[in-house]
Each structure stands twice: as C-alpha cells, then as structure tokens.
Design a protein around this motif. Structure first.
Motif, PDB file in Angstrom:
ATOM      1  N   SER A  76       0.835  -1.198   0.000  1.00  0.00           N
ATOM      2  CA  SER A  76       0.000   0.000   0.000  1.00  0.00           C
ATOM      3  C   SER A  76       0.871   1.249   0.000  1.00  0.00           C
ATOM      4  O   SER A  76       1.940   1.280   0.621  1.00  0.00           O
ATOM      5  N   LEU A  77       0.395   2.274  -0.660  1.00  0.00           N
ATOM      6  CA  LEU A  77       1.134   3.528  -0.821  1.00  0.00           C
ATOM      7  C   LEU A  77       1.211   4.296   0.502  1.00  0.00           C
ATOM      8  O   LEU A  77       0.196   4.503   1.166  1.00  0.00           O
ATOM      9  N   THR A  78       2.415   4.710   0.860  1.00  0.00           N
ATOM     10  CA  THR A  78       2.636   5.520   2.063  1.00  0.00           C
ATOM     11  C   THR A  78       3.264   6.847   1.660  1.00  0.00           C
ATOM     12  O   THR A  78       3.750   7.006   0.530  1.00  0.00           O
ATOM     13  N   TRP A  79       3.301   7.771   2.595  1.00  0.00           N
ATOM     14  CA  TRP A  79       3.910   9.076   2.307  1.00  0.00           C
ATOM     15  C   TRP A  79       5.402   8.943   2.036  1.00  0.00           C
ATOM     16  O   TRP A  79       5.957   9.733   1.282  1.00  0.00           O
ATOM     17  N   ASN A  80       6.069   7.957   2.628  1.00  0.00           N
ATOM     18  CA  ASN A  80       7.495   7.754   2.346  1.00  0.00           C
ATOM     19  C   ASN A  80       7.736   7.271   0.918  1.00  0.00           C
ATOM     20  O   ASN A  80       8.855   7.346   0.426  1.00  0.00           O
ATOM     21  N   ASP A  81       6.686   6.764   0.253  1.00  0.00           N
ATOM     22  CA  ASP A  81       6.799   6.305  -1.134  1.00  0.00           C
ATOM     23  C   ASP A  81       6.646   7.428  -2.154  1.00  0.00           C
ATOM     24  O   ASP A  81       6.916   7.234  -3.337  1.00  0.00           O
ATOM     25  N   VAL A  82       6.177   8.595  -1.702  1.00  0.00           N
ATOM     26  CA  VAL A  82       5.856   9.712  -2.599  1.00  0.00           C
ATOM     27  C   VAL A  82       6.913  10.806  -2.463  1.00  0.00           C
ATOM     28  O   VAL A  82       7.333  11.134  -1.347  1.00  0.00           O
ATOM     29  N   GLU A  83       7.329  11.362  -3.611  1.00  0.00           N
ATOM     30  CA  GLU A  83       8.275  12.491  -3.578  1.00  0.00           C
ATOM     31  C   GLU A  83       7.691  13.613  -2.712  1.00  0.00           C
ATOM     32  O   GLU A  83       6.468  13.815  -2.684  1.00  0.00           O
ATOM     33  N   ASP A  84       8.553  14.353  -2.011  1.00  0.00           N
ATOM     34  CA  ASP A  84       8.108  15.388  -1.085  1.00  0.00           C
ATOM     35  C   ASP A  84       7.381  16.544  -1.764  1.00  0.00           C
ATOM     36  O   ASP A  84       6.453  17.114  -1.195  1.00  0.00           O
ATOM     37  N   GLN A  85       7.809  16.901  -2.959  1.00  0.00           N
ATOM     38  CA  GLN A  85       7.241  18.048  -3.665  1.00  0.00           C
ATOM     39  C   GLN A  85       6.532  17.595  -4.937  1.00  0.00           C
ATOM     40  O   GLN A  85       6.961  16.642  -5.582  1.00  0.00           O
ATOM     41  N   PRO A  86       5.458  18.298  -5.321  1.00  0.00           N
ATOM     42  CA  PRO A  86       4.805  17.942  -6.580  1.00  0.00           C
ATOM     43  C   PRO A  86       5.743  18.208  -7.761  1.00  0.00           C
ATOM     44  O   PRO A  86       6.530  19.152  -7.735  1.00  0.00           O
ATOM     45  N   PHE A  87       5.666  17.357  -8.785  1.00  0.00           N
ATOM     46  CA  PHE A  87       6.443  17.592  -9.993  1.00  0.00           C
ATOM     47  C   PHE A  87       5.725  18.571 -10.905  1.00  0.00           C
ATOM     48  O   PHE A  87       6.319  19.132 -11.816  1.00  0.00           O
TER      49      PHE A  87
END
Length: 176
Positions: A76-87
């Motif tokens: 499952s997707l976690t915040w640690n899996d997502v880049e900190d800033q939007p591209f």
C-alpha cells in the motif's frame, strides 16, 4: 476521492496506506496493493496534456506527485513512497466544455517527471479554492515510452466478474 474536510491537507491528514482513498474508508479498495491495475503508458520528461472532468465546476489548484523509485506495487502507498514536492501544479486551469456533461474538463499542459522508468503512481491532490473540499486520486502509470495509452481496461460486466488487469482492452488519448 472527495474529502469535504480536506482543506488541501496531505501528509499527517491522509493516513499512510490510505492515500488512494484519501482516508475515506468507503473507497478502501483503491488502497489495495496490486500489480494488475490498468496502466497509462508514458514517456519520462515528456510534455503531457492533462484533463480532469468537471462534472461540477470546482475551481482550484491541482498538485501532481510521483512515487519514488523505491516504491513497489506490492504494498500500500505511504507518504514515504511519494516524492516530497509535486512535480507539477496547475493554478486554476481553464475550464472547457459544458459543466454537468462528460465533455466538461479542466485542461493544462505540463512536463512529466524526468528520469523515471517502470511502474509508478501519480498521486493527485485537487484543492478547491471556493470550499474546504479536496479530491485525492491515484493513477497507475508505467514509464515505457508511451503517449498516454491505457491498457488493462475491459468491458464492464456483472458485479464480481473479472479481475482487474486481466483484460486486454486499450484506450488511446487523442488531441493531446
């Protein structure tokens, strides 16, 4: 997924493992770790035409995030899996088409993240400027040189029939 209390919040508001449902338990199925969701085929670093349906007019901002290279569709997707800033972000993009119809869309152009390959999730946050509502969404993508083709979508059948990703239908984005 709509959260009427979202206020544009992300980390610390939407729980880990519930990003795709926006923390709304009604849509918990979107959080399931699967390797067979339909995929949009993209080219890393390419200019892309974005379109979000505007069945009802909701002006605001769109923020697009991408998963880190270490992300795996087997969890499952976690915040640690997502880049900190939007591209990519879009500030009140133009609305085209008749609101209340399938043709109504917010449209903008923007560059996809560079240096990506393989499967990823584009995590979107649509923050309304006229209310506290926020929409959260996940799009399964694969950076394989594609131009927005969607695979793994089949014909609708009775509830409970079929398996996501088991179909071979293809949808191609036009006028992009």
């Amino acid at each position: 997924v709509l959260r009427s209390d979202g206020e544009g919040r992300t980390r610390g508001f939407v729980p880990d493992g519930q990003l795709c449902s926006g923390g709304n338990q009604t849509f918990n199925g979107w959080n399931l770790p699967r390797n067979d969701w339909p995929l949009t085929h993209l080219t890393s670093g390419a200019d892309f035409a974005w379109a979000y349906n505007a069945w009802a007019a909701h002006p605001g901002w769109f923020y697009m995030y991408i998963t880190k290279d270490s992300w795996s569709p087997t969890r499952s997707l976690t915040w640690n899996d997502v880049e900190d800033q939007p591209f990519l972000s879009a500030d009140h993009p133009p609305l085209t088409g008749q609101v209340g119809s399938i043709d109504a869309q917010y449209n903008w152009r923007g560059r996809l993240p560079s240096g990506k390959s393989g499967k990823h999730i584009i995590y979107s946050v649509w923050k309304r400027s006229d209310s506290k509502e926020t929409f959260y969404g996940c799009s399964d993508v694969i950076f394989d040189g594609g131009n927005g083709e969607v695979t793994g979508v089949g014909q609708p059948g009775p509830p409970g029939s079929g398996t996501p990703g088991a179909c071979t239908g293809t949808y191609r984005v036009t006028n992009a």
